[in-house]
Scaffold this motif. Structure first.
Motif, PDB file in Angstrom:
ATOM      1  N   ASN A 240      12.746 -41.051  67.703  1.00  0.00           N
ATOM      2  CA  ASN A 240      11.429 -40.461  67.876  1.00  0.00           C
ATOM      3  C   ASN A 240      10.468 -41.596  68.167  1.00  0.00           C
TER       4      ASN A 240
ATOM      5  N   HIS B  77      13.634 -33.069  64.214  1.00  0.00           N
ATOM      6  CA  HIS B  77      14.048 -33.820  65.408  1.00  0.00           C
ATOM      7  C   HIS B  77      15.275 -34.685  65.107  1.00  0.00           C
TER       8      HIS B  77
ATOM      9  N   GLU C  50      17.532 -36.621  73.741  1.00  0.00           N
ATOM     10  CA  GLU C  50      16.125 -36.460  73.354  1.00  0.00           C
ATOM     11  C   GLU C  50      15.537 -35.093  73.724  1.00  0.00           C
TER      12      GLU C  50
ATOM     13  N   ALA D 148      16.861 -32.723  71.047  1.00  0.00           N
ATOM     14  CA  ALA D 148      16.219 -32.925  69.733  1.00  0.00           C
ATOM     15  C   ALA D 148      14.794 -32.382  69.755  1.00  0.00           C
TER      16      ALA D 148
ATOM     17  N   TYR E 265      11.961 -36.409  76.742  1.00  0.00           N
ATOM     18  CA  TYR E 265      11.568 -35.639  75.548  1.00  0.00           C
ATOM     19  C   TYR E 265      10.929 -34.292  75.941  1.00  0.00           C
TER      20      TYR E 265
END
Ligand SMILES: [Zn+2]
Length: 516
Positions: free
Chosen positions: A2, A334, A357, A360, A415
């Motif tokens: 993250n 996450h 990513e 997540a 992301y």
């Protein structure tokens, strides 16, 4: 991981030799003014590929003793391996700034060489394909990345002394010799010797804890018994206090430095509920022996999903007084989603990092929906969309090979845009079929590596539809639809007229109306 999102804008026209399947280096880079244009990436940067796997790493064992005063580590790394396909006479490991003291092996060694970023071991005779061999490297390291100390000499609290590792993307090589690419998976062990009173957490299962009468040090021995990637190997050692919990048969732990322990419960309390939700939503049980979350001082990111041993920034902790303002929910969700997406199945190389990513980020959003309802999920997705549309002139695709450092791939494309790709797939397939696709994808590639095409293949197989166009548009090409919406009301006909024009250009270097 993250991270804070970062925009990377590259200029110039330089590319790697696209025909060369090895990872390009700066020396390989050539100016491709005309001849190579058909191969050239849309922005500058070398082309990156997964490295060759000349050997299979079968098992990796690390035995380390940190020196918290000197901020150094003495280590012994043992690597079991076997050559793939062809006999191998040379074993080349990633190793940066390590003081190698000895190298021993099951086979006779002719010589070993320490270069700026590698340890190259040459055997007296080639090791036949499929024959198991092992090497043990004794070394010292004073790492400036990969392993981080937090000690009173550095200004941290006396009773909170600790150290933690960070592997992703390619930091592990700074504190131990290794095959430091995601496209190799192996079982691992971590033995760490620390002063009495300290604790050690690593991947997998704690198999022994023994005090050495002569040194007074306590050796914690952890075993990760299912294969995982090198960048997910974790060591957290020092003074910690721990909350324990349980989800079915999975022990849960949440550790903080002692001075912050009062706040631990607030961040830990949804862990069990999140695991329960993911197991139902994903359809695959939590895959590892236990799940620990360790809060550390001044972590290098928000969180890192090391296999069964997530590291979190202690900035996520909050007091009872601020519980209406603060939450660790997104971060905890996450990192836990990564235990399946990233750890159980791992992107083959950093060009496919959205498979870690994007997933997540999306499953974090799905839990938000479970917890606070559909509107909360949509609001989270709206925020993700704003992260994407806030970058108007980007010419990079989510999946691309033209980047300088792997860290450049950890941005708003992997992301939030990755989360939107999954949300669109879920909308197109319907929830039930989407879930079947994801479950199949995870089960088919369990403990293995994945590329974007592996996901597409499962979706096509189970849906009976072609996803060439979808993947081409959303994963392999840049940008997003720019829509101009006009509305008018025809009073006589009592009809509204809505027209929608899609306005972005398709040219790679002028991607949107702002660029024109
Ligand atoms: Zn992440």
């Amino acid at each position: 991981m993250n991270k804070m999102f970062q925009s990377v804008f590259l200029a110039g026209l330089v590319c790697g030799l696209a025909a060369n399947a090895r990872a390009a280096t700066d020396a390989d880079a050539v100016a491709c003014v005309k001849a190579g244009n058909f191969l050239a990436p849309t922005a500058a940067g070398r082309l990156n590929y997964a490295p060759d796997r000349e050997v299979s790493v079968l098992h990796f064992a690390l035995d380390v003793t940190p020196d918290f005063q000197r901020r150094t580590v003495a280590g012994s790394a043992t690597l079991k391996f076997k050559p793939n396909v062809k006999p191998a006479q040379v074993l080349k490991l990633d190793a940066v700034d390590l003081r190698v003291e000895s190298v021993t092996a099951s086979e006779k060694i002719q010589a070993y060489q320490v270069t700026a970023d590698h340890l190259v071991i040459t055997f007296a005779k080639p090791i036949p394909a499929d024959q198991e061999a092992s090497v043990t490297i004794s070394y010292h390291a004073e790492p400036d990345s990969g392993l981080y100390f937090r000690t009173p000499e550095m200004g941290y609290k006396e009773g909170d002394t600790h150290c933690f590792s960070q592997g992703e993307e390619i930091e592990a090589r700074h504190w131990y010799p290794c095959f430091d690419s995601p496209n190799e998976k192996f079982t691992s062990e971590m033995t760490c010797r620390v002063p009495a009173g300290m604790t050690v957490v690593s991947n997998g299962r704690l198999v022994a804890q023994e005090t050495n009468a002569a040194t007074g040090l306590v050796a914690f021995h952890w075993a990760q018994e299912q294969p995982h990637a090198n960048y997910l190997i974790s060591l957290v050692a020092g003074y910690f206090k721990k909350i324990e919990g349980q989800h079915n048969n999975v022990p849960l732990g949440f550790l903080t430095p002692p001075s912050e322990f009062e706040q631990a419960t607030n961040s830990f309390r949804e862990t069990d509920e999140i695991m329960e939700f993911f197991e139902q939503e994903i359809g695959v049980p939590y895959p590892w022996a236990k799940y620990d979350q360790m809060c550390v001082n001044d972590f290098v990111a928000g969180g890192m999903e090391n296999t069964s041993a997530t590291t979190l920034t202690d900035n996520t902790l909050f007091t009872d007084d601020t519980e209406n303002l603060r939450s660790s929910r997104g971060l905890v969700a996450h990192e836990m989603a990564h235990q399946s997406f990233g750890d159980l199945v791992t992107c083959k190389d950093w060009s496919h990092i959205w498979l870690n990513e994007g997933f997540a980020t999306y499953y974090q959003v799905l839990f938000e929906g479970k917890k606070n309802g559909h509107d909360a999920m949509l609001y989270a997705l709206y925020g993700n969309a704003r992260n994407v549309t806030g970058v108007p002139c980007d010419t990079n695709a989510i999946v691309r090979r033209n980047f300088g450092e792997p860290s450049e791939m950890f941005g708003y494309l992997a992301y939030p845009k990755g989360s939107w790709v999954l949300h669109m797939l879920r909308a197109q397939l319907g929830e039930e079929l989407y879930r079947r696709c994801i479950k199949t994808y995870l089960e088919r590639h369990r403990y293995g590596n994945v590329t974007t095409e592996d996901l597409r293949a499962v979706i096509e197989e189970l849906s009976g539809r072609s996803y060439d166009q979808f993947f081409d548009q959303w994963l392999y090409h840049a940008h997003y639809p720019e829509l101009a919406v006009d509305y008018s009301w025809d009073e006589l006909a009592k009809l509204a007229k809505i027209s929608i024009r899609q306005e972005q250009t398709l040219a790679t270097m002028s991607c949107c109306s702002t660029c024109r």
